[in-house]
Design a protein around this motif. Structure first.
Motif, PDB file in Angstrom:
ATOM      1  N   ASP A   1      83.336  38.254  32.809  1.00 25.37           N
ATOM      2  CA  ASP A   1      82.655  36.960  32.808  1.00 25.37           C
ATOM      3  C   ASP A   1      81.250  37.036  33.388  1.00 25.37           C
ATOM      4  O   ASP A   1      80.483  36.085  33.288  1.00 25.37           O
ATOM      5  CB  ASP A   1      83.474  35.895  33.540  1.00 25.37           C
ATOM      6  CG  ASP A   1      83.883  36.314  34.940  1.00 25.37           C
ATOM      7  OD1 ASP A   1      83.625  37.475  35.310  1.00 25.37           O
ATOM      8  OD2 ASP A   1      84.457  35.483  35.658  1.00 25.37           O
TER       9      ASP A   1
ATOM     10  N   GLY B   1      79.111  39.374  32.332  1.00 25.67           N
ATOM     11  CA  GLY B   1      78.280  40.050  31.334  1.00 25.67           C
ATOM     12  C   GLY B   1      78.233  41.558  31.464  1.00 25.67           C
ATOM     13  O   GLY B   1      77.369  42.198  30.860  1.00 25.67           O
TER      14      GLY B   1
ATOM     15  N   PRO C   1      77.730  40.480  25.559  1.00 26.86           N
ATOM     16  CA  PRO C   1      78.198  39.175  25.082  1.00 26.86           C
ATOM     17  C   PRO C   1      79.661  39.232  24.632  1.00 26.86           C
ATOM     18  O   PRO C   1      80.125  40.242  24.121  1.00 26.86           O
ATOM     19  CB  PRO C   1      77.273  38.881  23.891  1.00 26.86           C
ATOM     20  CG  PRO C   1      76.088  39.758  24.085  1.00 26.86           C
ATOM     21  CD  PRO C   1      76.591  40.992  24.774  1.00 26.86           C
ATOM     22  N   MET C   2      80.371  38.123  24.839  1.00 26.36           N
ATOM     23  CA  MET C   2      81.749  37.981  24.377  1.00 26.36           C
ATOM     24  C   MET C   2      81.839  36.779  23.436  1.00 26.36           C
ATOM     25  O   MET C   2      82.753  35.968  23.502  1.00 26.36           O
ATOM     26  CB  MET C   2      82.683  37.775  25.584  1.00 26.36           C
ATOM     27  CG  MET C   2      82.779  38.960  26.504  1.00 26.36           C
ATOM     28  SD  MET C   2      83.737  40.315  25.785  1.00 26.36           S
ATOM     29  CE  MET C   2      82.882  41.708  26.505  1.00 26.36           C
ATOM     30  N   GLU C   3      80.843  36.656  22.556  1.00 28.99           N
ATOM     31  CA  GLU C   3      80.712  35.462  21.735  1.00 28.99           C
ATOM     32  C   GLU C   3      81.596  35.497  20.493  1.00 28.99           C
ATOM     33  O   GLU C   3      81.959  34.449  19.957  1.00 28.99           O
ATOM     34  CB  GLU C   3      79.249  35.288  21.323  1.00 28.99           C
ATOM     35  CG  GLU C   3      78.308  35.085  22.515  1.00 28.99           C
ATOM     36  CD  GLU C   3      76.851  35.182  22.124  1.00 28.99           C
ATOM     37  OE1 GLU C   3      76.585  35.475  20.936  1.00 28.99           O
ATOM     38  OE2 GLU C   3      75.987  34.979  22.994  1.00 28.99           O
ATOM     39  N   THR C   4      81.949  36.678  20.026  1.00 25.59           N
ATOM     40  CA  THR C   4      82.751  36.777  18.811  1.00 25.59           C
ATOM     41  C   THR C   4      84.103  37.411  19.118  1.00 25.59           C
ATOM     42  O   THR C   4      84.282  38.096  20.135  1.00 25.59           O
ATOM     43  CB  THR C   4      82.043  37.633  17.752  1.00 25.59           C
ATOM     44  OG1 THR C   4      81.980  39.001  18.209  1.00 25.59           O
ATOM     45  CG2 THR C   4      80.621  37.133  17.507  1.00 25.59           C
TER      46      THR C   4
ATOM     47  N   GLN D   1      83.781  41.179  19.419  1.00 29.20           N
ATOM     48  CA  GLN D   1      83.258  41.656  20.699  1.00 29.20           C
ATOM     49  C   GLN D   1      84.340  41.636  21.771  1.00 29.20           C
ATOM     50  O   GLN D   1      84.431  42.559  22.581  1.00 29.20           O
ATOM     51  CB  GLN D   1      82.060  40.801  21.120  1.00 29.20           C
ATOM     52  CG  GLN D   1      80.811  41.049  20.299  1.00 29.20           C
ATOM     53  CD  GLN D   1      79.712  40.031  20.562  1.00 29.20           C
ATOM     54  OE1 GLN D   1      79.980  38.899  20.985  1.00 29.20           O
ATOM     55  NE2 GLN D   1      78.473  40.408  20.319  1.00 29.20           N
ATOM     56  N   ARG D   2      85.170  40.589  21.783  1.00 23.76           N
ATOM     57  CA  ARG D   2      86.262  40.534  22.754  1.00 23.76           C
ATOM     58  C   ARG D   2      87.333  41.558  22.439  1.00 23.76           C
ATOM     59  O   ARG D   2      87.887  42.191  23.343  1.00 23.76           O
ATOM     60  CB  ARG D   2      86.866  39.126  22.787  1.00 23.76           C
ATOM     61  CG  ARG D   2      85.949  38.069  23.400  1.00 23.76           C
ATOM     62  CD  ARG D   2      86.692  36.777  23.655  1.00 23.76           C
ATOM     63  NE  ARG D   2      87.189  36.180  22.429  1.00 23.76           N
ATOM     64  CZ  ARG D   2      86.473  35.376  21.647  1.00 23.76           C
ATOM     65  NH1 ARG D   2      85.221  35.074  21.965  1.00 23.76           N
ATOM     66  NH2 ARG D   2      86.997  34.867  20.544  1.00 23.76           N
TER      67      ARG D   2
END
Length: 297
Positions: free
Chosen positions: A88, A90, A94-97, A100-101
């Protein structure tokens, strides 16, 4: 001095790449440092575009490390799990998609151990960093067609090994809350009801602390395993919930020291997987990301 400063600007992105490639924060830091040595030793004019040059150098360093790591992990005592990292803040970009996660989730990092090193590089570069197949080919020194094939093959392996159902973040959070509530109350029937029939629990102690040497399979067996764990928690273990590897996880602190990490995998039938990291060596990096927590009474 300027050269060192320029490298530092790239370090966070390089670390996030190396971690996805290696599944270990400690090894990722070492690989990034090796990349720095090559950067520092590069001849003037050798590096035209620092970002792509560093990504290629680091990826190849990781490919070499993966080859040797496989032999070491075959001798690992008990199940091997990745070294957890808080996300959390960073630290892994980024963990936007969902992609990515996925590339930092414990489940996917474990599955990526079954890929060849080039396949792993292809899926990490494509899904986490949005590299084109042409760019991946440049990093791996292969044809664009071969890069496409590596990526396609890697994704097929990962898809075949994953459950068809993908839970929402809300459902995962809800089950985690109910899981912890049942554990705190010692309500084993309620806890068992949250588990899927073929739930699996993996416990990574690395031979250094008490942990199950083999995966524990099935609702009844996992419930018994958890009962023993929760009995320990009742004796002075402080619980924290943070985000790590792209999802909420449970941390256990004993006498101010981080001693356990737990992540749930959720499916249509309930909790399908539980991954516990207890190897103290694998908790050092995460503990250092949590300043202040270890000092709480």
């Amino acid at each position: 001095m300027y050269k060192a400063q320029e490298f530092e600007a790239h370090r966070p992105r390089l670390f996030s790449l190396a971690y996805r490639m290696l599944g270990s924060a400690t090894e990722a830091e070492d690989a990034v440092q090796d990349a720095y040595l090559r950067w520092h030793g590069a001849e003037p004019g050798q590096v035209v575009a620092p970002g792509p040059w560093l990504a290629k150098v680091l990826t190849n360093l990781c490919l070499n490390r993966l080859t040797s790591a496989r032999a070491q992990r075959e001798e690992y005592v008990g199940p091997w799990l990745p070294e957890p990292v808080r996300t959390d803040g960073g630290a892994l970009g980024p963990m936007e998609t969902a992609e990515q996660r996925d590339t930092v989730s414990l489940a996917v990092l474990v599955m990526m151990e079954r890929l060849t090193p080039p396949e792993r590089a292809a899926v990490v570069l494509r899904d986490a960093f949005d590299y084109s197949h042409r760019d991946i080919a440049g990093v791996l020194d292969c044809s664009e067609a071969n890069a496409r094939q590596l990526y396609r093959r890697a994704k097929q392996h990962l898809t075949d090994d994953r459950p068809r159902f993908s839970s929402s973040q809300t459902l995962g959070d809800e089950l985690l809350a109910r899981f912890l509530e049942a554990a705190a109350e010692g309500a084993m029937p309620q806890l068992e009801a949250l588990l899927a029939d073929q739930v699996v629990a993996w416990s990574d102690g690395g031979g250094k602390v008490g942990a199950a040497r083999r995966p524990v399979v099935g609702r009844e067996m996992v419930a018994r395993f958890l009962a023993g764990l929760f009995a320990r928690w009742a004796n002075g273990v402080r619980i924290e919930i943070v985000e790590a590897n792209g999802s909420p996880v449970v941390l256990g602190w004993e006498d101010g020291e981080l001693t356990s990490f737990g992540a749930l995998e959720v499916g249509e039938a309930g909790i399908t997987g539980i991954r516990l990291v207890r190897n103290p060596d694998k908790l050092v990096f995460l503990a250092n990301q949590l300043p202040g927590l270890s000092q709480n009474p």
